[in-house]
Design a protein around this motif. Structure first.
Motif, mmCIF file in Angstrom:
data_model
loop_
_atom_site.group_PDB
_atom_site.id
_atom_site.type_symbol
_atom_site.label_atom_id
_atom_site.label_comp_id
_atom_site.label_asym_id
_atom_site.label_seq_id
_atom_site.Cartn_x
_atom_site.Cartn_y
_atom_site.Cartn_z
ATOM 1 N N ILE A 1 -4.986 -23.336 11.316
ATOM 2 C CA ILE A 1 -5.144 -25.108 10.840
ATOM 3 C C ILE A 1 -5.196 -25.237 9.553
ATOM 4 O O ILE A 1 -5.463 -23.788 8.984
ATOM 5 N N ARG A 2 -4.541 -25.993 8.954
ATOM 6 C CA ARG A 2 -4.942 -26.400 7.397
ATOM 7 C C ARG A 2 -5.653 -27.484 7.153
ATOM 8 O O ARG A 2 -5.158 -28.406 7.540
ATOM 9 N N THR A 3 -6.504 -27.812 6.650
ATOM 10 C CA THR A 3 -6.839 -28.600 5.838
ATOM 11 C C THR A 3 -6.592 -29.051 4.655
ATOM 12 O O THR A 3 -5.564 -28.533 4.222
ATOM 13 N N VAL B 1 1.598 -30.202 4.226
ATOM 14 C CA VAL B 1 1.740 -29.474 5.688
ATOM 15 C C VAL B 1 2.852 -28.155 4.934
ATOM 16 O O VAL B 1 4.234 -28.490 5.350
ATOM 17 N N ARG B 2 1.846 -26.941 5.106
ATOM 18 C CA ARG B 2 2.457 -26.095 4.460
ATOM 19 C C ARG B 2 1.356 -24.840 4.755
ATOM 20 O O ARG B 2 0.990 -24.712 4.860
ATOM 21 N N ILE B 3 2.584 -23.799 4.527
ATOM 22 C CA ILE B 3 1.911 -22.013 5.176
ATOM 23 C C ILE B 3 1.199 -21.633 3.858
ATOM 24 O O ILE B 3 0.450 -20.855 4.170
ATOM 25 N N SER B 4 1.973 -21.948 3.235
ATOM 26 C CA SER B 4 1.880 -20.982 1.100
ATOM 27 C C SER B 4 1.437 -19.491 1.531
ATOM 28 O O SER B 4 0.576 -19.471 0.803
ATOM 29 N N ASN B 5 2.839 -18.977 2.221
ATOM 30 C CA ASN B 5 2.626 -18.091 2.348
ATOM 31 C C ASN B 5 1.850 -17.034 2.695
ATOM 32 O O ASN B 5 0.742 -16.206 2.800
ATOM 33 N N ILE C 1 -7.409 -19.614 9.645
ATOM 34 C CA ILE C 1 -7.433 -21.057 8.777
ATOM 35 C C ILE C 1 -7.075 -21.486 6.876
ATOM 36 O O ILE C 1 -7.761 -20.734 6.873
ATOM 37 N N ILE C 2 -6.257 -21.650 6.430
ATOM 38 C CA ILE C 2 -6.133 -21.719 4.923
ATOM 39 C C ILE C 2 -6.881 -23.057 4.666
ATOM 40 O O ILE C 2 -7.145 -24.195 4.874
ATOM 41 N N MET C 3 -8.421 -22.651 4.405
ATOM 42 C CA MET C 3 -9.391 -23.854 3.164
ATOM 43 C C MET C 3 -8.765 -24.186 2.378
ATOM 44 O O MET C 3 -9.444 -24.048 1.306
ATOM 45 N N ASP C 4 -8.159 -25.365 2.821
ATOM 46 C CA ASP C 4 -7.618 -25.832 1.133
ATOM 47 C C ASP C 4 -8.257 -27.947 0.772
ATOM 48 O O ASP C 4 -8.620 -27.912 2.041
ATOM 49 N N PHE D 1 -8.156 -18.592 5.076
ATOM 50 C CA PHE D 1 -7.649 -17.500 3.544
ATOM 51 C C PHE D 1 -8.294 -18.280 2.035
ATOM 52 O O PHE D 1 -8.797 -18.918 2.350
ATOM 53 N N ALA D 2 -8.935 -17.152 1.694
ATOM 54 C CA ALA D 2 -10.083 -17.686 0.681
ATOM 55 C C ALA D 2 -9.337 -17.150 -0.914
ATOM 56 O O ALA D 2 -9.530 -18.625 -1.852
ATOM 57 N N PHE D 3 -8.276 -16.746 -0.739
ATOM 58 C CA PHE D 3 -7.377 -16.039 -2.582
ATOM 59 C C PHE D 3 -5.862 -16.258 -2.031
ATOM 60 O O PHE D 3 -6.162 -14.562 -1.687
ATOM 61 N N SER D 4 -4.940 -16.175 -2.418
ATOM 62 C CA SER D 4 -4.076 -16.386 -2.113
ATOM 63 C C SER D 4 -3.475 -15.879 -3.800
ATOM 64 O O SER D 4 -3.790 -14.968 -4.466
ATOM 65 N N SER D 5 -1.786 -14.737 -3.587
ATOM 66 C CA SER D 5 -1.674 -14.047 -4.237
ATOM 67 C C SER D 5 -1.090 -14.579 -5.471
ATOM 68 O O SER D 5 -0.704 -14.244 -6.610
ATOM 69 N N GLU D 6 -0.798 -16.376 -5.062
ATOM 70 C CA GLU D 6 -0.468 -17.070 -6.004
ATOM 71 C C GLU D 6 -1.353 -17.474 -6.464
ATOM 72 O O GLU D 6 -0.974 -18.274 -7.742
ATOM 73 N N ASN D 7 -2.307 -17.468 -6.090
ATOM 74 C CA ASN D 7 -4.054 -18.315 -6.395
ATOM 75 C C ASN D 7 -4.813 -17.434 -8.081
ATOM 76 O O ASN D 7 -4.903 -18.120 -9.341
ATOM 77 N N TRP D 8 -3.686 -16.904 -8.153
ATOM 78 C CA TRP D 8 -3.615 -15.869 -9.909
ATOM 79 C C TRP D 8 -3.385 -16.809 -10.804
ATOM 80 O O TRP D 8 -3.844 -16.661 -12.753
ATOM 81 N N ARG D 9 -2.105 -17.735 -10.762
ATOM 82 C CA ARG D 9 -2.162 -18.897 -10.977
ATOM 83 C C ARG D 9 -2.966 -20.288 -11.934
ATOM 84 O O ARG D 9 -2.188 -20.700 -12.591
ATOM 85 N N ARG D 10 -3.827 -20.128 -11.632
ATOM 86 C CA ARG D 10 -5.161 -20.539 -11.591
ATOM 87 C C ARG D 10 -5.507 -20.873 -12.913
ATOM 88 O O ARG D 10 -5.291 -19.900 -13.918
ATOM 89 N N PRO D 11 -6.334 -21.927 -13.775
ATOM 90 C CA PRO D 11 -6.973 -21.308 -15.255
ATOM 91 C C PRO D 11 -7.772 -20.043 -14.887
ATOM 92 O O PRO D 11 -8.192 -20.163 -14.020
#
Ligand code: IPE
Ligand code: IPE
Ligand code: MG
Length: 255
Positions: A188-190, A194-198, A18-21, A63-73
Motif C-alpha cells: 500500500i502507498r498513501t 504512484v511509485r515504489i521509492s526503492n 505500507i509506504i507511509m507517505d 517504511f519509516a525512513f528510506s536510504s534516500e531520506n538522509w537527503r532531507r534538511p
C-alpha cells in the motif's frame, strides 16, 4: 504450485507492506512544521498495527525512513531520529503486551549507539511474540537489501563453501530481509504518488499494489479495509492463465 494455491486461497493477505507517505504535506496544509506530520503519523501506525492484529495478518512492514531520506534538511532528519527513539522507548511495552514481535530492517550502521542499543533490546524483548510481526524499515533501501544478500553469498563463494553457479533465486531469497516471513502479498502507498521509492524491490515481485490519495496521518481502519477489499477482489495469476487459477483455487491443497 502449492505456494500459488496457498496464496490464492487466502482472501486476507498474510503480509502487508505500507509506504507511509504524506506526513509533510498533511502538516503543511495546516500551517504546521513537517515534523508535526511525522508525529501525527505515529497515531496512524498504532491504528494500523492494532487493525492487523485484530484481523490476524501475520506480518506488517512499514517504511519509516528510506536510504534516500538522509537527503532531507538536517532538522527534519534529526527530528525523525528523535521521534524514532522516542516511539521505540514508549511503544515497546505495549507491543510486547500485545504479543507483537518487532523487527527493524535496514542498514542500522549510521544510527547512534543509543538508538542501536534500544533497537537491540526491543527486538530481544519481543522476539518470541507470535500475534504479529511488525517490521519497521529504517534506513532501508530495496537495492541495499539485494546488495547485502549478494555480499553474504559472495562471502560464501570466497570461503569456498559455495560455487557461483549454485546460487539461485531461493538462495538469494534466503539472504533477504524478512526471509523467515510470509511472501509479501500487498503493498500500500498513501499520499497519492504512484511509485515504489526503492522500498521492497525483491519482495514485491508478485505483490498486489494499492495506492491511495489519503495522507498517512489520515489512514484509518476504513481506508485499510478498502485496500483489503480490493486485494480480495483481485485475481492473482502468478504467470498462469485465469482458467488455470480458477481451477487451482478450487482444488484442495495437498501436502
Ligand atoms: C513520509 O512522509 C514519511 C517519511 C518519508 C519519513 P513525507 O515526509 O515524505 O511526506 P510528504 O510526501 O512530504 O508529504
Ligand atoms: C518514501 O517516501 C519513504 C518513506 C515513506 C519512509 P518519500 O516521500 O521519501 O518518497 P519520494 O522521495 O517522494 O519518492
Ligand atoms: Mg513523501
Amino acid at each position: 504450485m502449492t505456494e500459488v494455491q496457498t496464496a490464492l486461497q487466502n482472501a486476507l493477505p498474510q503480509h502487508v507492506a505500507i509506504i507511509m507517505d504524506g506526513n509533510g504535506r498533511w502538516a503543511e496544509r495546516q500551517g504546521r512544521p513537517r515534523v508535526w506530520g511525522h508525529k501525527k503519523g505515529v497515531d496512524a501506525v498504532r491504528r494500523a498495527v492494532s487493525f492487523c492484529r485484530k484481523l490476524g495478518i501475520q506480518s506488517l512492514t512499514l517504511f519509516a525512513f528510506s536510504s534516500e531520506n538522509w537527503r532531507r534538511p538536517e532538522d527534519e532528519v534529526s527530528g525523525l531520529m528523535q521521534l524514532f527513539l522516542l516511539v521505540l522507548q514508549q511503544e515497546v511495552k505495549t507491543l510486547h503486551k500485545n504479543n507483537v514481535r518487532l523487527n527493524i530492517i535496514g542498514d542500522l550502521s549510521p544510527f547512534s549507539d543509543k538508538l542501536k542499543q534500544h533497537i537491540k533490546e526491543a527486538q530481544q524483548l519481543t522476539a518470541q511474540n507470535t500475534a504479529l510481526t511488525l517490521n519497521v524499515a529504517a534506513n532501508y533501501g530495496g537495492r541495499w537489501d539485494i546488495v547485502q544478500a549478494a555480499q553474504q553469498l559472495a562471502q560464501k563463494v570466497a570461503d569456498g563453501a559455495l560455487t557461483a553457479t549454485q546460487i539461485d533465486e531461493q538462495m538469494l531469497s534466503g539472504c533477504m530481509q524478512m526471509h523467515d516471513q510470509p511472501e509479501l502479498d500487498l503493498m500500500i502507498r498513501t499520499g497519492g504518488d504512484v511509485r515504489i521509492s526503492n522500498f521492497l524491490l525483491w519482495q514485491a515481485a508478485y505483490a498486489e499494489l494499492w495506492f491511495t490519495e489519503t495522507l498517512w496521518p489520515d489512514f484509518d481502519d476504513q481506508v485499510f479495509s478498502e485496500a483489503l477489499a480490493t486485494y480480495a477482489s483481485r485475481e492473482r495469476r502468478f504467470g498462469c492463465t485465469g482458467a488455470q487459477i480458477r481451477e487451482l483455487a478450487m482444488r484442495p491443497i495437498q501436502g
